[in-house]
Design a protein around this motif. Sequence first.
Motif, mmCIF file in Angstrom:
data_model
loop_
_atom_site.group_PDB
_atom_site.id
_atom_site.type_symbol
_atom_site.label_atom_id
_atom_site.label_comp_id
_atom_site.label_asym_id
_atom_site.label_seq_id
_atom_site.Cartn_x
_atom_site.Cartn_y
_atom_site.Cartn_z
ATOM 1 N N UNK A 286 0.821 -1.216 0.000
ATOM 2 C CA UNK A 286 0.000 0.000 0.000
ATOM 3 C C UNK A 286 0.854 1.264 0.000
ATOM 4 N N UNK A 287 1.900 1.270 0.786
ATOM 5 C CA UNK A 287 2.759 2.451 0.854
ATOM 6 C C UNK A 287 3.451 2.701 -0.487
ATOM 7 N N UNK A 288 3.890 1.638 -1.135
ATOM 8 C CA UNK A 288 4.540 1.810 -2.443
ATOM 9 C C UNK A 288 3.552 2.342 -3.478
ATOM 10 N N UNK A 289 2.320 1.858 -3.414
ATOM 11 C CA UNK A 289 1.304 2.373 -4.334
ATOM 12 C C UNK A 289 1.002 3.839 -4.039
ATOM 13 N N UNK A 290 0.961 4.183 -2.750
ATOM 14 C CA UNK A 290 0.715 5.574 -2.366
ATOM 15 C C UNK A 290 1.826 6.478 -2.884
ATOM 16 N N UNK A 291 3.062 6.025 -2.775
ATOM 17 C CA UNK A 291 4.194 6.813 -3.262
ATOM 18 C C UNK A 291 4.060 7.094 -4.755
ATOM 19 N N UNK A 292 3.626 6.067 -5.511
ATOM 20 C CA UNK A 292 3.419 6.261 -6.942
ATOM 21 C C UNK A 292 2.301 7.250 -7.243
ATOM 22 N N UNK A 293 1.236 7.193 -6.465
ATOM 23 C CA UNK A 293 0.120 8.129 -6.668
ATOM 24 C C UNK A 293 0.526 9.560 -6.336
ATOM 25 N N UNK A 294 1.290 9.748 -5.263
ATOM 26 C CA UNK A 294 1.754 11.088 -4.904
ATOM 27 C C UNK A 294 2.690 11.653 -5.965
ATOM 28 N N UNK A 295 3.485 10.770 -6.558
ATOM 29 C CA UNK A 295 4.472 11.216 -7.543
ATOM 30 C C UNK A 295 3.837 11.488 -8.907
ATOM 31 N N UNK A 315 -2.608 7.771 10.450
ATOM 32 C CA UNK A 315 -1.895 6.489 10.402
ATOM 33 C C UNK A 315 -1.083 6.386 9.111
ATOM 34 N N UNK A 316 -1.704 6.807 7.999
ATOM 35 C CA UNK A 316 -0.987 6.787 6.726
ATOM 36 C C UNK A 316 0.258 7.666 6.788
ATOM 37 N N UNK A 317 0.138 8.851 7.347
ATOM 38 C CA UNK A 317 1.289 9.751 7.444
ATOM 39 C C UNK A 317 2.395 9.127 8.286
ATOM 40 N N UNK A 318 2.008 8.425 9.337
ATOM 41 C CA UNK A 318 2.989 7.794 10.224
ATOM 42 C C UNK A 318 3.781 6.716 9.494
ATOM 43 N N UNK A 325 10.981 8.649 5.234
ATOM 44 C CA UNK A 325 11.662 9.649 6.067
ATOM 45 C C UNK A 325 11.191 11.074 5.790
ATOM 46 N N UNK A 326 9.964 11.217 5.347
ATOM 47 C CA UNK A 326 9.348 12.538 5.206
ATOM 48 C C UNK A 326 7.838 12.344 5.184
ATOM 49 N N UNK A 327 7.103 13.388 5.421
ATOM 50 C CA UNK A 327 5.647 13.278 5.428
ATOM 51 C C UNK A 327 5.127 13.178 3.991
ATOM 52 N N UNK A 334 7.828 18.106 -2.825
ATOM 53 C CA UNK A 334 9.136 17.880 -3.438
ATOM 54 C C UNK A 334 9.001 17.401 -4.876
ATOM 55 N N UNK A 335 8.022 16.522 -5.140
ATOM 56 C CA UNK A 335 7.804 16.046 -6.502
ATOM 57 C C UNK A 335 7.325 17.161 -7.402
#
Length: 342
Positions: A286-295, A315-318, A325-327, A334-335
């Motif tokens: 889930x976190x990897x998918x979230x990273x792709x969506x944010x990017x 919880x997701x932010x945590x 290592x960033x919110x 940053x993206x």
Amino acid sequence: MKTAYLEANTIQATFQQLEQTFGGTFTTDHKEHSLKVDSELGKGIITGISLNDGITYLEFDMVFNHDFVLAINTPDKNPIYFTYCSKGQLEHSFGETGEKRTLGSFQTGILTSRKAEENLLYFKKDEQLKSTLISVQTTNLNNESGSEGLKQKLNDTFFKNHDEENFVYIGSHNLKISKKIDQLQAISQVGLVRNLLVQGLVHVILALEIQQHSDDLNNNHQKTGSLTVTEMETIKTVSDYVNENSETQITITDLYGKFGLSPSKLQEGFKLMHGHTVTEYIREVRIKKAEGLLKNTDMNISQVVYTIGLTSRSYFSKIFKEKYNCSPKDYKFAQRDLSMTA
């Protein structure tokens, strides 16, 4: 039994010989080669690429219509071969009279003939085989960055005290290699970016095979725990299911009911394949998918949280911050800044 002979020293010539044997449709694109086969001999696809440091990568996804032998003979090169079965099994011998050894699903094999004998690979009729073959030249390498270090490392590892003998090793079952091969097949980029990603993953696969050899020497036993090959195949299927459905609420009870493996087997398999428990792996996906969506999308944080199947933004932010290592907010900013300066 049918036999094909490979005596080529380049990937291009190898595929020309394979095309002469199997027929089919041969294509090449940015150093990647592909042969689609649908003939009297069998059906499937053979792909390959030539990489830096004297490394070539071949992948077979075939069903043969006959018992089949692939005879590989390159005495002037004499590479080390790293082979791995993702599905099915094959046998190997040095020459026609040599001892046959079986390589099963999720097993790795390392072999080379110091006597310049043929490497014979035996494929069974009517059985699907998914297998990779990485060859590494240990002689006559170009002075490319890292090539001499790789050559020396392989010689020190596999030829120490075996200078005049053939070398063969059939390793423990390893699900991590299968995962990397799946990632390799999933690369969607094209051109130079694709070549760089392929090269990086092939090097990772090669490193995992060498590490498996080292682990087996240190532990001197098969590292499959209590899992059978069938159960490991099921673990891989479960992993694919989690990747495709991670936005839904998945529990171990759901997986047990759907795939028939007990909770203890599921946990053992996921620890072996991914180094995570089932719950940890679902969270990682889930976190990897979230990273792709944010990017790659314009979704806000709340939309991303909902899309990956979570309900708590805090919880997701945590867990995102633990991973990157960033919110999530800082990551998205940053993206955006990177895209503005590109």
